[in-house]
Design an enzyme around this catalytic site. Sequence first.
Site, PDB file in Angstrom:
ATOM      1  N   ASP A  17     -19.258 -50.233  10.332  1.00  0.00           N
ATOM      2  CA  ASP A  17     -17.734 -50.422   9.901  1.00  0.00           C
ATOM      3  C   ASP A  17     -18.237 -51.426   9.073  1.00  0.00           C
ATOM      4  O   ASP A  17     -18.532 -52.654   9.435  1.00  0.00           O
ATOM      5  CB  ASP A  17     -16.846 -50.615  10.803  1.00  0.00           C
ATOM      6  CG  ASP A  17     -15.308 -50.096  10.465  1.00  0.00           C
ATOM      7  OD1 ASP A  17     -14.775 -49.478  10.896  1.00  0.00           O
ATOM      8  OD2 ASP A  17     -15.170 -50.693   9.837  1.00  0.00           O
ATOM      9  N   ASP A  70     -15.222 -46.268   5.104  1.00  0.00           N
ATOM     10  CA  ASP A  70     -16.541 -47.190   5.177  1.00  0.00           C
ATOM     11  C   ASP A  70     -16.760 -48.009   6.401  1.00  0.00           C
ATOM     12  O   ASP A  70     -16.678 -48.446   7.267  1.00  0.00           O
ATOM     13  CB  ASP A  70     -15.724 -48.900   5.296  1.00  0.00           C
ATOM     14  CG  ASP A  70     -14.059 -48.399   6.432  1.00  0.00           C
ATOM     15  OD1 ASP A  70     -13.533 -47.643   6.526  1.00  0.00           O
ATOM     16  OD2 ASP A  70     -13.924 -50.114   6.681  1.00  0.00           O
ATOM     17  N   GLU A  71     -16.540 -46.750   6.674  1.00  0.00           N
ATOM     18  CA  GLU A  71     -17.165 -46.126   8.309  1.00  0.00           C
ATOM     19  C   GLU A  71     -18.276 -44.508   8.946  1.00  0.00           C
ATOM     20  O   GLU A  71     -17.905 -43.720   7.828  1.00  0.00           O
ATOM     21  CB  GLU A  71     -16.604 -46.243   9.813  1.00  0.00           C
ATOM     22  CG  GLU A  71     -14.776 -44.955   9.171  1.00  0.00           C
ATOM     23  CD  GLU A  71     -14.715 -45.345  10.155  1.00  0.00           C
ATOM     24  OE1 GLU A  71     -14.764 -44.865  11.282  1.00  0.00           O
ATOM     25  OE2 GLU A  71     -12.491 -45.183  10.127  1.00  0.00           O
TER      26      GLU A  71
HETATM   27 MG   LIG Z   1     -13.166 -51.741   7.838  1.00  0.00          MG
END
Ligand SMILES: [Mg+2]
Length: 366
Positions: free
Chosen positions: A12, A114-115
């Site tokens: 993350d 974003d992960e």
């Molecule tokens: Mg994040």
Amino acid sequence: MVKNHRTIFHVDLDAFFASSEERENPHFKGKPIVVGANPLNGKGRGVVSTANYEARKYGIHSAMPISKAWRLCPKAIFLPVNSSLYERISYAVMKILANVSEKYNGKFEQAGIDEAYIDLSNANNFHNHTYYPREIAEEIKTAIREREKIIASVGVGPNMLIAKIASDFQKPDGLTIVSPQKTQAFLDPLDIRKIPGIGPKTEIIFRKLKINTVFDLRQLDQPYLYDLLGEHGISLYESARGKDKREIAKFHETKSVSNDYTFPNDTDDLSIILPEFFPIVRRVIALFESQGFRNFKTITVRVRFSDFKTHTKSKSAGYSVTDIETIERDALRLLWHFVPHSKIIGKTPSRRKKIRLIGFRISNFS
Ligand SMILES: [Mg+2]
């Protein structure tokens, strides 16, 4: 690695939008940054998308009204959401992660901008060397930091749930590894809000019952949780025990691009259908190409008739965006199954149903 357990990584990116802005504007470093709606001197509507850690010290967090963020820290740098920048960086980071996954024989799934998850249960290479999760997690963090100047937190656990909670555990720049044996001890002291699936509404219900930690939650039996929250209660019963059966879904297998067209009037007239059909095919290919892809395996034609019954026909082969003629020819052959043949040669009117909608989809990207 203990072989009879899975080893799942969750990666993350920390305060991703704000870090992307810091990367592009190094003079922002060390200053509070708030990405989101325009604050309009405290009169703005809309919310905060991301605040960097400097801004979080003032109590600013994502989803907060932008007007409140402005009151908490008027001197923060307020920036609009720059989606194309974040998408560009995200794409580069995901490529790094997909390569790491491939290098160690893993499975990779992007879960958001974003992960991502990587299943490295069978991490080895052709030397048959067994890798330790910590080495691989360090490798991932270093690669993202050095190549993309972005900080990532990594969590490792026996399933997706634990990996995700673990990546959040020591943010920013975190690295948390939870072994199967230590999963319950890791979960028990955590606040219930750390469980994905317990949002603000469920939180209120539990707080009233003095259920504040995962340990508290674990004291409630299944029938009680079912009465309280229905099926969601049953899934929280499992989560509180660190159980999660979900598998990593390979991103490329599930992805598809499609487009369709609804005729102003239902028709069986090819001179009306075909001029709409080819542009749909070309739009889908152009969209696919614009996402940086070239090759795919499957094309599907979808037809909805006047009675709203929908039918599809697919063909799988090795297609490339450079060969649009083959794609159009195969797509037309699929469409042929649905059009009244008598109409093709312009003879007696067909008694078959008229067409309401035509669609085209490509899937199985490679
Ligand atoms: Mg994040």
